[in-house]
Design a protein around this motif. Structure first.
Motif, PDB file in Angstrom:
ATOM      1  N   ILE A 186       0.773  -1.078   0.010  1.00  0.00           N
ATOM      2  CA  ILE A 186       0.065   0.018  -0.103  1.00  0.00           C
ATOM      3  C   ILE A 186       0.864   1.331  -0.150  1.00  0.00           C
ATOM      4  O   ILE A 186       0.556   2.233  -0.646  1.00  0.00           O
ATOM      5  N   VAL A 187       2.037   1.285   0.385  1.00  0.00           N
ATOM      6  CA  VAL A 187       2.843   2.424   0.517  1.00  0.00           C
ATOM      7  C   VAL A 187       3.538   2.863  -0.531  1.00  0.00           C
ATOM      8  O   VAL A 187       3.441   3.998  -1.096  1.00  0.00           O
ATOM      9  N   ILE A 233       2.681   6.388  -2.640  1.00  0.00           N
ATOM     10  CA  ILE A 233       3.751   7.341  -3.129  1.00  0.00           C
ATOM     11  C   ILE A 233       3.477   7.664  -4.708  1.00  0.00           C
ATOM     12  O   ILE A 233       3.878   8.785  -5.082  1.00  0.00           O
ATOM     13  N   ALA A 234       3.072   6.280  -5.190  1.00  0.00           N
ATOM     14  CA  ALA A 234       3.057   6.308  -6.691  1.00  0.00           C
ATOM     15  C   ALA A 234       1.908   7.675  -6.928  1.00  0.00           C
ATOM     16  O   ALA A 234       2.046   8.487  -7.855  1.00  0.00           O
ATOM     17  N   ASN A 235       0.839   7.638  -6.243  1.00  0.00           N
ATOM     18  CA  ASN A 235      -0.221   8.693  -6.297  1.00  0.00           C
ATOM     19  C   ASN A 235       0.053   9.936  -6.177  1.00  0.00           C
ATOM     20  O   ASN A 235      -0.149  10.788  -6.730  1.00  0.00           O
ATOM     21  N   PRO A 267      11.864  11.874   0.199  1.00  0.00           N
ATOM     22  CA  PRO A 267      11.581  11.815   1.558  1.00  0.00           C
ATOM     23  C   PRO A 267      10.617  10.835   1.932  1.00  0.00           C
ATOM     24  O   PRO A 267      10.771  10.322   3.061  1.00  0.00           O
ATOM     25  N   PHE A 268       9.708  10.560   1.112  1.00  0.00           N
ATOM     26  CA  PHE A 268       8.606   9.557   1.605  1.00  0.00           C
ATOM     27  C   PHE A 268       9.160   8.116   1.383  1.00  0.00           C
ATOM     28  O   PHE A 268       8.942   7.561   2.019  1.00  0.00           O
ATOM     29  N   ILE A 269       9.965   7.913   0.283  1.00  0.00           N
ATOM     30  CA  ILE A 269      10.499   6.672   0.193  1.00  0.00           C
ATOM     31  C   ILE A 269      11.439   6.472   1.194  1.00  0.00           C
ATOM     32  O   ILE A 269      11.536   5.220   1.754  1.00  0.00           O
ATOM     33  N   TYR A 291       0.313   0.516   7.291  1.00  0.00           N
ATOM     34  CA  TYR A 291       1.341   0.878   6.294  1.00  0.00           C
ATOM     35  C   TYR A 291       2.471  -0.095   6.078  1.00  0.00           C
ATOM     36  O   TYR A 291       3.428   0.085   5.458  1.00  0.00           O
ATOM     37  N   GLY A 292       2.499  -1.192   7.116  1.00  0.00           N
ATOM     38  CA  GLY A 292       3.614  -2.148   7.282  1.00  0.00           C
ATOM     39  C   GLY A 292       3.644  -3.131   6.163  1.00  0.00           C
ATOM     40  O   GLY A 292       2.895  -3.464   5.391  1.00  0.00           O
TER      41      GLY A 292
END
Length: 278
Positions: free
Chosen positions: A135-136, A140-142, A173-175, A190-191
């Motif tokens: 899901i993470v 990030i892609a969106n 930074p999100f990555i 989000y795990g």
């Protein structure tokens, strides 16, 4: 089992930069996807993705034939921790999760006739597709897609963004932060699981028991947008995406797209096996 076809291709076109590996032995077949490095660190001249993929590929031939997934992960983790310790990396990777060598892995056990999927990887059993998305990655892609759409409305062109992907810069930074969601001891929305050398909840591993009469098994990293029954069909599906959506922000949304001069948006590996029906 017999290898019908196999391919590994670097996103840059240079095999020396590739962070994917695969390994096929008498008892196991494995595709390993070392996570793209975002820390900038190098270990003996290798990226963290190359380090973890290399150690796993070298460990697969040492696995006992009938090992269950708990034993498999235990042996791989021990090998990684030995590498970290021997190369003076242990303290750094323990304290900073985003610098930790990380890999997704898909492993087939011949004796157990089972596929185990750790992280974002895919397989095709005869013509039945199995995936294991995170899901993470979608979030990030969106986020990157939204940023790039705004860049386009501001006047940027696809060509300019292929030269400099400001969307990837925005989500970097999100990555880095997503690594704190990796291998959490408790369930988390989000795990996700990854192979790093450190323990994780084995319940996050997707297990697929093959039918006794299964004849064909293909394993692939997520460098292929869609796994298909043959390598050529998988390549055709990839090239179609690269032609229609090279930035990978509309039809096939990712955290990164094609960089001008590269062969693709990610390293890619495909292995197809002929199985002996049981």
């Amino acid at each position: 089992m017999e290898v019908v076809e196999a391919s590994i291709v670097s996103k840059t076109g240079d095999p020396q930069t590739c962070e994917d590996r695969y390994c096929v032995t008498e008892h196991y077949a494995c595709v390993i996807d070392g996570a793209t490095d975002v820390s900038g660190n190098r270990y003996n001249g290798r990226t963290s993705g190359q380090v973890v993929a290399g150690v796993i590929a070298e460990t697969i031939p040492l696995l006992p034939a009938g090992a269950d997934i708990e034993e498999v992960i235990g042996i791989i983790n021990e090998a990684l921790l030995r590498y970290y310790d021997a190369n003076g990396m242990y303290d750094a990777v323990r304290e900073s999760p985003y610098t930790r060598p990380t890999a997704a892995m898909i492993l087939y056990s011949r004796s157990r006739h089972t596929v185990w999927m750790v992280g974002d990887c895919q397989c095709m059993i005869d013509e039945e597709e199995q995936t294991n998305p995170k899901i993470v990655d979608d979030i990030i892609a969106n986020t990157r897609s939204l940023f790039l759409e705004a860049e386009m409305l501001k006047g940027k062109t696809i060509e300019e963004l292929l030269e400099r992907d400001t969307g990837f810069e925005a989500v970097r930074p999100f990555i880095q932060m997503q690594y704190y969601m990796q291998n959490l001891p408790e369930p988390h929305p989000y795990g996700y699981a990854a192979v790093t050398g450190f323990p994780f909840d084995l319940g996050q591993i997707k297990t697929v028991q093959l039918r006794p009469d299964a004849c064909s098994l293909a394993l692939a990293s997520d460098g292929y947008p869609f796994i298909r029954p043959t390598l050529q069909q998988s390549e055709d599906a990839l090239q179609d995406i690269l032609k229609r959506d090279p930035l990978c922000f509309r039809e096939y949304k990712l955290a990164k797209g094609l960089v001008k001069g590269n062969a693709s948006f990610d390293d890619r590996t495909y292995v197809r096996l002929r199985l002996q029906p049981r």
